[in-house]
Write a protein that holds these residues in place. Sequence first.
Motif, short mmCIF file in Angstrom:
data_model
loop_
_atom_site.label_atom_id
_atom_site.label_comp_id
_atom_site.label_asym_id
_atom_site.label_seq_id
_atom_site.Cartn_x
_atom_site.Cartn_y
_atom_site.Cartn_z
N GLU A 48 0.83 -1.21 0.00
CA GLU A 48 0.00 0.00 0.00
C GLU A 48 0.85 1.25 0.00
O GLU A 48 0.57 2.22 -0.74
N LYS A 50 3.89 1.50 -1.04
CA LYS A 50 4.57 1.60 -2.34
C LYS A 50 3.63 2.16 -3.41
O LYS A 50 4.04 2.99 -4.24
N PHE A 51 2.37 1.73 -3.36
CA PHE A 51 1.40 2.25 -4.33
C PHE A 51 1.16 3.74 -4.11
O PHE A 51 1.12 4.52 -5.06
N SER A 54 4.14 5.68 -5.20
CA SER A 54 4.19 5.75 -6.67
C SER A 54 3.22 6.80 -7.20
O SER A 54 3.54 7.54 -8.13
N GLN A 55 2.03 6.88 -6.59
CA GLN A 55 1.06 7.87 -7.03
C GLN A 55 1.58 9.30 -6.81
O GLN A 55 1.49 10.17 -7.69
#
Length: 571
Positions: A48, A50-51, A54-55
């Motif tokens: 989560e 990492k996501f 990334s966003q």
Amino acid sequence: MKAGVSLFQKLILALLIMLSLIVLVFWLIYRLNIQEIQGELKKNKIAEVKFMTSQLSNQFEQILMNTIVLSEDQSVRAYPNMLKFGDEYSRYETKLNIIDKLALNSASTPWNNTVILYFPDLNETVSSDPFFSFSEFVLPDQPLHVWTIKQEKKTGEYYYSYLVKSHKSPLYIEVRIQLSQIRKVMSQYTSGTPLLYDARNRMLIQNDSAPLRNEAAKLIVPLLQGDDGFLSVDNNGTPYLLNYMKLDMMDFYFIDYHPMRQLIEPISRNNNYFIVAMVALLLLSLVYIFLLHRQVQLPIHKLRRAIEKFDQGDFSSRLTDMNEYDFRLLGSSFNRMAENTQVLIEQVLHGELQVKEARLMQYQAQINPHFLYNCLNFIQSKASVNDTAAVSSMTLHLGAYCRYIHKIEQVDATLEEEINSVEHYLSIMQLRKKTISFTIEVPKHLKACRLPRMILQPLVENCIIHGIEPSEQSGHISIEAADLGNEFVLTVRDNGVGMEQERLQSVLRYMDEIFFSEMPIGIGLRNVNQRIKLYYGKEHGLLINSGPMQGTTISIRIDKQEEHHVSNIAG
């Protein structure tokens, strides 16, 4: 007899061990569940975070890419020439066209941002915000290619500013992102509490809906090392799980922190349920133990006490108040067995009492006949040398002694009669051996007490043969009586060679043997000891103390009796 562990105690111990094992297994499972949850949580949180990282990186990167595209736009590049050489309408039309492109650029990203174009040679400003397009030219004083945190003077709101210079024209491009836009994105992160730490500007951005206390922020920031991490922190006694990751190409850290309590609350709730169940199980176990104690342990204890009394000779011992059916049957069987045994024992004892007198007479008949032969030889020897005084004294003492020992129809005698007989015997031995002396001290009030006949003479004879004769010194024998209230003690003592402990133990073992065995030592002592036990009971007997070259002391404890004992016990 040393008491062992009872069945009831074994059952309680087994129950306690079982409960302890259950608690231990549950604790281990609980710890394994916590570790498993932490492992799964770590994996999920890493994904989560990492996501989300990334966003955020993509948003910042997209905004910067749009900035680069704007710097290459023909309208933007041509706008300085238009300001110099174009008419007013063309300048205005071109500016509106650039403003539209800037507005379109801002709308193409999820974050509302403000793009400002600075033309320092012409002191001109163009922006998607009309406020900057028609205001006085002011070039920002900040480093290039770095996200800088600033605060608006009018509203007091913070924003991030990024300033870049075009390589193909005298142009500066500034991009502004309100901090509220970043918080808005962070508010969409619902799996934990998000934080964004700007390492360059040393600023911690947090969601307004869940602000973090300053001391907690100061605790978290020093722990950020490397590009990512997963660790546990403690804030005022509350444990937190902390997961962080650094954004690409920026000194930003996205941080997710979550109270451990919320994660393990379901397990803790189940743990409480288990504790309640264990307490209930423990209470039921206590009730079970109480019932087991009442219905099993107490009857077994009653049965054991009855058997112990029976084993100690109380043949009237019986079991009563056995409520349980099985134990009631067992108690009835025991009572019938005890009653039959008591009748049988009484019959045996009655028969034994009838033969006791005959056995006592048999022991008296075992007196050594060689004593008489030695006395006759002494008389013959003294008569041959005309020693009439010695012959007369020997004859008188021998006659009195023989008259006493041949009254086998009388099992007992008074202490005075027994002492007189022993005095005749010692006088005979003194006539034969001048090195022997003796003393007798008996209180007058004890002389009427009765005791078995011929129990002192074998003891005195034993002192002479085994104690005084092997010694090279003069021998002395003392006979004493001491009053102890309901009983008195007779003591026979010599100053002979005594006995080694090994030989003394052999004599003591031989004296207590029930069946006769051929042994060269202690025959007279054994006869006296057995007679005393038959006469007074098993708790009585001879007490012997002896040591090498220390003489021997023999004691007899006798109950006071003024009537004939045998006539009393025979009834």
